[in-house]
Design a protein around this motif. Sequence first.
Motif, PDB file in Angstrom:
ATOM      1  N   ASP A  54      26.142  44.869  41.677  1.00 40.25           N
ATOM      2  CA  ASP A  54      27.203  45.265  42.600  1.00 40.25           C
ATOM      3  C   ASP A  54      26.598  46.241  43.598  1.00 40.25           C
ATOM      4  OD1 ASP A  54      28.899  43.842  41.008  1.00 40.25           O
ATOM      5  OD2 ASP A  54      30.224  45.508  40.496  1.00 40.25           O
ATOM      6  N   THR A  64      29.665  41.787  44.954  1.00 36.74           N
ATOM      7  CA  THR A  64      29.179  41.407  43.630  1.00 36.74           C
ATOM      8  C   THR A  64      28.290  40.184  43.817  1.00 36.74           C
ATOM      9  OG1 THR A  64      31.173  42.249  42.540  1.00 36.74           O
ATOM     10  CG2 THR A  64      29.842  40.652  41.320  1.00 36.74           C
ATOM     11  N   ASP A 154      21.449  49.016  34.557  1.00 37.87           N
ATOM     12  CA  ASP A 154      22.389  49.310  33.475  1.00 37.87           C
ATOM     13  C   ASP A 154      22.480  48.071  32.591  1.00 37.87           C
ATOM     14  OD1 ASP A 154      24.468  49.871  31.788  1.00 37.87           O
ATOM     15  OD2 ASP A 154      25.920  50.378  33.351  1.00 37.87           O
ATOM     16  N   ASN A 156      24.311  47.402  30.304  1.00 41.70           N
ATOM     17  CA  ASN A 156      25.698  47.044  30.003  1.00 41.70           C
ATOM     18  C   ASN A 156      26.466  46.599  31.249  1.00 41.70           C
ATOM     19  OD1 ASN A 156      25.525  47.794  27.189  1.00 41.70           O
ATOM     20  ND2 ASN A 156      25.552  49.933  27.867  1.00 41.70           N
ATOM     21  N   TYR A 157      25.741  46.381  32.342  1.00 41.60           N
ATOM     22  CA  TYR A 157      26.397  45.979  33.596  1.00 41.60           C
ATOM     23  C   TYR A 157      27.175  44.673  33.431  1.00 41.60           C
ATOM     24  CZ  TYR A 157      26.925  43.587  38.039  1.00 41.60           C
ATOM     25  OH  TYR A 157      27.443  42.868  39.096  1.00 41.60           O
ATOM     26  N   TYR A 158      28.311  44.590  34.113  1.00 42.42           N
ATOM     27  CA  TYR A 158      29.085  43.359  34.189  1.00 42.42           C
ATOM     28  C   TYR A 158      29.571  43.200  35.629  1.00 42.42           C
ATOM     29  CZ  TYR A 158      32.830  46.814  33.765  1.00 42.42           C
ATOM     30  OH  TYR A 158      33.634  47.912  33.949  1.00 42.42           O
ATOM     31  N   GLN A 161      31.793  45.701  38.033  1.00 41.82           N
ATOM     32  CA  GLN A 161      31.790  47.037  37.434  1.00 41.82           C
ATOM     33  C   GLN A 161      32.002  48.128  38.477  1.00 41.82           C
ATOM     34  OE1 GLN A 161      28.511  47.802  34.734  1.00 41.82           O
ATOM     35  NE2 GLN A 161      28.367  49.936  35.377  1.00 41.82           N
ATOM     36  N   LEU A 162      31.308  48.000  39.608  1.00 43.62           N
ATOM     37  CA  LEU A 162      31.417  49.017  40.651  1.00 43.62           C
ATOM     38  C   LEU A 162      32.814  49.038  41.263  1.00 43.62           C
ATOM     39  CD1 LEU A 162      29.950  51.192  42.238  1.00 43.62           C
ATOM     40  CD2 LEU A 162      29.116  49.438  43.799  1.00 43.62           C
ATOM     41  N   GLU A 164      35.609  48.379  39.770  1.00 41.60           N
ATOM     42  CA  GLU A 164      36.494  49.089  38.848  1.00 41.60           C
ATOM     43  C   GLU A 164      36.317  50.598  38.982  1.00 41.60           C
ATOM     44  OE1 GLU A 164      36.219  47.825  34.830  1.00 41.60           O
ATOM     45  OE2 GLU A 164      36.781  45.743  35.258  1.00 41.60           O
ATOM     46  N   GLN A 165      35.071  51.031  39.154  1.00 39.65           N
ATOM     47  CA  GLN A 165      34.815  52.462  39.317  1.00 39.65           C
ATOM     48  C   GLN A 165      35.443  52.986  40.602  1.00 39.65           C
ATOM     49  OE1 GLN A 165      30.568  52.882  39.120  1.00 39.65           O
ATOM     50  NE2 GLN A 165      30.453  52.335  36.962  1.00 39.65           N
TER      51      GLN A 165
END
Length: 234
Positions: A54, A64, A154, A156-158, A161-162, A164-165
């Motif tokens: 992202d 993305t 990361d 655990n990245y999906y 993700q960014l 959502e942050q």
Amino acid sequence: MDVGYYLNDEDKKELLEAILGQKKFHNLIKEVQHYHPFDFDVDSMEVIDGLKFDTVTPKNDIVTATGIDLKIDDKFSVRYITRYFNGNVEDTSDFFIGTLINERTVENSKEYHLIVFRAANEQTVSIIENTLTDEVIVANKETESKFKEEYNYDENYYPGQLLEQVNAEGFFDGCLAGGYIYCGKNCGGYPACDSSKNGINALDNCCKTHDCCYTKYGVDYKHCLCDQTLCDCS
């Protein structure tokens, strides 16, 4: 502000299958063969790198994307990018960038004839040619190496993700955190064209080019070509 992680073997396999099924990929290969005759062999392709990530644009859009770099032979490589903006998966777009580099010696110094091929649709392949010095090639490699070392990996990245942050924390008006000079809402602006100061990293330099493009041509320049150039750059 970027975040992402490497593609796993299953991701790479799925992406390669998608690439080989695309007409615009084969159109790009055929166009390159006019400049660099070679026999295309699927089995000889080498995956150089693959990343899912992202990133944020200066207009605060969240991109993305998934990208993969393929080595076709010693002179020719292809980058494939698939992406969507602000969580709109239905509006996913993709494109191919082929890079052909021929080395030659001129007056006892090396220079490189660079041809970049871009296939974003099934009808056309655009071409840009340039000549680069050995110093520029070395500098580009160093910049790319530094970017890879400093990237926010990361495990655990999906995808998304960014976004959502951002939805949770919101964006502020101004330059992005981390010392950015040109990236962010109302960051950089018109001085970008005149300033000799480079950005803090490759993305910041892309934002500088974007700011300068808007300053020179305005927001309606060729249907937002400035924005397209930024996305291709970043």
